[in-house]
Write a protein that holds these residues in place. Structure first.
Motif, PDB file in Angstrom:
ATOM      1  N   PRO A 129       0.804  -1.228   0.000  1.00 13.46           N
ATOM      2  CA  PRO A 129       0.000   0.000   0.000  1.00 13.46           C
ATOM      3  C   PRO A 129       0.838   1.279   0.000  1.00 13.46           C
ATOM      4  CG  PRO A 129      -0.067  -1.034   2.153  1.00 13.46           C
ATOM      5  CD  PRO A 129       0.650  -1.978   1.235  1.00 13.46           C
ATOM      6  N   LEU A 130       2.032   1.235   0.559  1.00 14.35           N
ATOM      7  CA  LEU A 130       2.878   2.425   0.566  1.00 14.35           C
ATOM      8  C   LEU A 130       3.352   2.789  -0.843  1.00 14.35           C
ATOM      9  CD1 LEU A 130       4.991   1.879   3.790  1.00 14.35           C
ATOM     10  CD2 LEU A 130       3.008   3.346   3.450  1.00 14.35           C
ATOM     11  N   GLN A 131       3.597   1.787  -1.655  1.00 12.45           N
ATOM     12  CA  GLN A 131       4.003   2.040  -3.039  1.00 12.45           C
ATOM     13  C   GLN A 131       2.859   2.707  -3.802  1.00 12.45           C
ATOM     14  OE1 GLN A 131       5.104  -1.479  -5.180  1.00 12.45           O
ATOM     15  NE2 GLN A 131       6.095  -0.333  -6.815  1.00 12.45           N
ATOM     16  N   TRP A 132       1.640   2.255  -3.575  1.00  8.15           N
ATOM     17  CA  TRP A 132       0.477   2.857  -4.245  1.00  8.15           C
ATOM     18  C   TRP A 132       0.298   4.297  -3.790  1.00  8.15           C
ATOM     19  CZ3 TRP A 132      -2.665   0.941  -8.062  1.00  8.15           C
ATOM     20  CH2 TRP A 132      -2.431  -0.384  -8.432  1.00  8.15           C
ATOM     21  N   SER A 133       0.426   4.552  -2.505  1.00  6.94           N
ATOM     22  CA  SER A 133       0.239   5.917  -2.017  1.00  6.94           C
ATOM     23  C   SER A 133       1.379   6.824  -2.478  1.00  6.94           C
ATOM     24  CB  SER A 133       0.104   5.943  -0.503  1.00  6.94           C
ATOM     25  OG  SER A 133       1.287   5.502   0.106  1.00  6.94           O
ATOM     26  N   ALA A 134       2.581   6.275  -2.660  1.00  6.04           N
ATOM     27  CA  ALA A 134       3.697   7.085  -3.158  1.00  6.04           C
ATOM     28  C   ALA A 134       3.489   7.476  -4.611  1.00  6.04           C
ATOM     29  CB  ALA A 134       5.006   6.319  -3.006  1.00  6.04           C
ATOM     30  N   VAL A 135       2.909   6.577  -5.400  1.00  8.40           N
ATOM     31  CA  VAL A 135       2.708   6.865  -6.818  1.00  8.40           C
ATOM     32  C   VAL A 135       1.497   7.758  -7.035  1.00  8.40           C
ATOM     33  CG1 VAL A 135       2.106   5.824  -9.045  1.00  8.40           C
ATOM     34  CG2 VAL A 135       3.884   4.807  -7.641  1.00  8.40           C
ATOM     35  N   PHE A 136       0.388   7.459  -6.379  1.00  4.77           N
ATOM     36  CA  PHE A 136      -0.849   8.186  -6.656  1.00  4.77           C
ATOM     37  C   PHE A 136      -1.135   9.313  -5.668  1.00  4.77           C
ATOM     38  CE2 PHE A 136      -1.724   4.119  -8.800  1.00  4.77           C
ATOM     39  CZ  PHE A 136      -1.956   4.611 -10.073  1.00  4.77           C
ATOM     40  N   GLY A 137      -0.692   9.192  -4.447  1.00  5.55           N
ATOM     41  CA  GLY A 137      -0.899  10.248  -3.476  1.00  5.55           C
ATOM     42  C   GLY A 137      -2.262  10.238  -2.804  1.00  5.55           C
ATOM     43  N   THR A 138      -3.261   9.749  -3.472  1.00  5.21           N
ATOM     44  CA  THR A 138      -4.616   9.687  -2.921  1.00  5.21           C
ATOM     45  C   THR A 138      -5.222   8.334  -3.240  1.00  5.21           C
ATOM     46  OG1 THR A 138      -6.796  10.703  -2.934  1.00  5.21           O
ATOM     47  CG2 THR A 138      -5.585  10.771  -4.992  1.00  5.21           C
ATOM     48  N   LEU A 139      -6.249   7.971  -2.530  1.00  3.70           N
ATOM     49  CA  LEU A 139      -6.889   6.678  -2.750  1.00  3.70           C
ATOM     50  C   LEU A 139      -7.920   6.727  -3.876  1.00  3.70           C
ATOM     51  CD1 LEU A 139      -6.960   3.808  -1.616  1.00  3.70           C
ATOM     52  CD2 LEU A 139      -8.761   4.538  -0.076  1.00  3.70           C
ATOM     53  N   LEU A 140      -8.382   7.911  -4.218  1.00  2.00           N
ATOM     54  CA  LEU A 140      -9.434   8.058  -5.223  1.00  2.00           C
ATOM     55  C   LEU A 140      -8.981   7.603  -6.612  1.00  2.00           C
ATOM     56  CD1 LEU A 140     -12.274   9.062  -5.914  1.00  2.00           C
ATOM     57  CD2 LEU A 140     -11.261  11.302  -6.355  1.00  2.00           C
ATOM     58  N   VAL A 141      -7.787   7.971  -7.026  1.00  2.33           N
ATOM     59  CA  VAL A 141      -7.307   7.638  -8.368  1.00  2.33           C
ATOM     60  C   VAL A 141      -7.165   6.128  -8.563  1.00  2.33           C
ATOM     61  CG1 VAL A 141      -5.435   7.961 -10.029  1.00  2.33           C
ATOM     62  CG2 VAL A 141      -6.234   9.889  -8.663  1.00  2.33           C
ATOM     63  N   PRO A 142      -6.549   5.377  -7.634  1.00  2.42           N
ATOM     64  CA  PRO A 142      -6.488   3.927  -7.834  1.00  2.42           C
ATOM     65  C   PRO A 142      -7.864   3.258  -7.834  1.00  2.42           C
ATOM     66  CG  PRO A 142      -4.910   4.587  -6.168  1.00  2.42           C
ATOM     67  CD  PRO A 142      -5.727   5.787  -6.498  1.00  2.42           C
ATOM     68  N   ILE A 143      -8.796   3.776  -7.045  1.00  2.00           N
ATOM     69  CA  ILE A 143     -10.144   3.194  -7.040  1.00  2.00           C
ATOM     70  C   ILE A 143     -10.821   3.434  -8.384  1.00  2.00           C
ATOM     71  CG2 ILE A 143     -12.455   3.419  -6.043  1.00  2.00           C
ATOM     72  CD1 ILE A 143     -11.082   3.818  -3.325  1.00  2.00           C
ATOM     73  N   LEU A 144     -10.711   4.644  -8.907  1.00  2.00           N
ATOM     74  CA  LEU A 144     -11.283   4.926 -10.233  1.00  2.00           C
ATOM     75  C   LEU A 144     -10.588   4.104 -11.310  1.00  2.00           C
ATOM     76  CD1 LEU A 144     -11.802   8.785 -10.042  1.00  2.00           C
ATOM     77  CD2 LEU A 144     -13.549   6.993  -9.967  1.00  2.00           C
ATOM     78  N   GLY A 145      -9.275   3.954 -11.180  1.00  2.00           N
ATOM     79  CA  GLY A 145      -8.545   3.112 -12.127  1.00  2.00           C
ATOM     80  C   GLY A 145      -8.979   1.665 -12.044  1.00  2.00           C
ATOM     81  N   PHE A 146      -9.223   1.172 -10.845  1.00  2.00           N
ATOM     82  CA  PHE A 146      -9.713  -0.191 -10.653  1.00  2.00           C
ATOM     83  C   PHE A 146     -11.053  -0.384 -11.362  1.00  2.00           C
ATOM     84  CE2 PHE A 146     -12.259  -3.280  -8.312  1.00  2.00           C
ATOM     85  CZ  PHE A 146     -11.407  -4.370  -8.240  1.00  2.00           C
ATOM     86  N   LEU A 147     -11.918   0.613 -11.275  1.00  2.00           N
ATOM     87  CA  LEU A 147     -13.254   0.500 -11.856  1.00  2.00           C
ATOM     88  C   LEU A 147     -13.278   0.705 -13.368  1.00  2.00           C
ATOM     89  CD1 LEU A 147     -15.310   2.433  -9.171  1.00  2.00           C
ATOM     90  CD2 LEU A 147     -15.195  -0.038  -9.519  1.00  2.00           C
TER      91      LEU A 147
END
Length: 92
Positions: A24-42
């Motif tokens: 999860p730290l790698q994801w937060s380092a790349v995206f900075g927020t949780l919204l972008v990965p969730i939208l990307g997932f969808l």
């Protein structure tokens, strides 16, 4: 590495889910927020995965080509699904 390949065969959303839980730290380092990965997932899972792979050192050079191919893969998956539904409806 084998787990990553097996997950890719299952689908990009499975990779995003497992990778997000494992690092999860790698994801937060790349995206900075949780919204972008969730939208990307969808909506754009292949693009999200590709961005995770190339964004570590900054997006330069061939990284743009890989991202463009991922966007095309995501869009074609939506287009292919609707074409299949139309063909199936016409046959019924």
């Amino acid at each position: 590495m084998c787990l990553f390949i097996v997950l890719l065969l299952i689908g990009p959303r499975a990779v995003i889910l497992v990778w997000g839980l494992v690092a999860p730290l790698q994801w937060s380092a790349v995206f900075g927020t949780l919204l972008v990965p969730i939208l990307g997932f969808l909506f754009l899972p292949w693009t999200t995965l590709t961005y995770m792979l190339v964004a570590g050192g900054g997006v330069v050079g061939l990284d743009f080509l890989f991202l463009a191919l991922a966007v095309v893969a995501d869009i074609s998956s939506y287009g292919g699904g609707s074409a299949y539904r139309r063909r199936r409806a016409a046959a019924a």
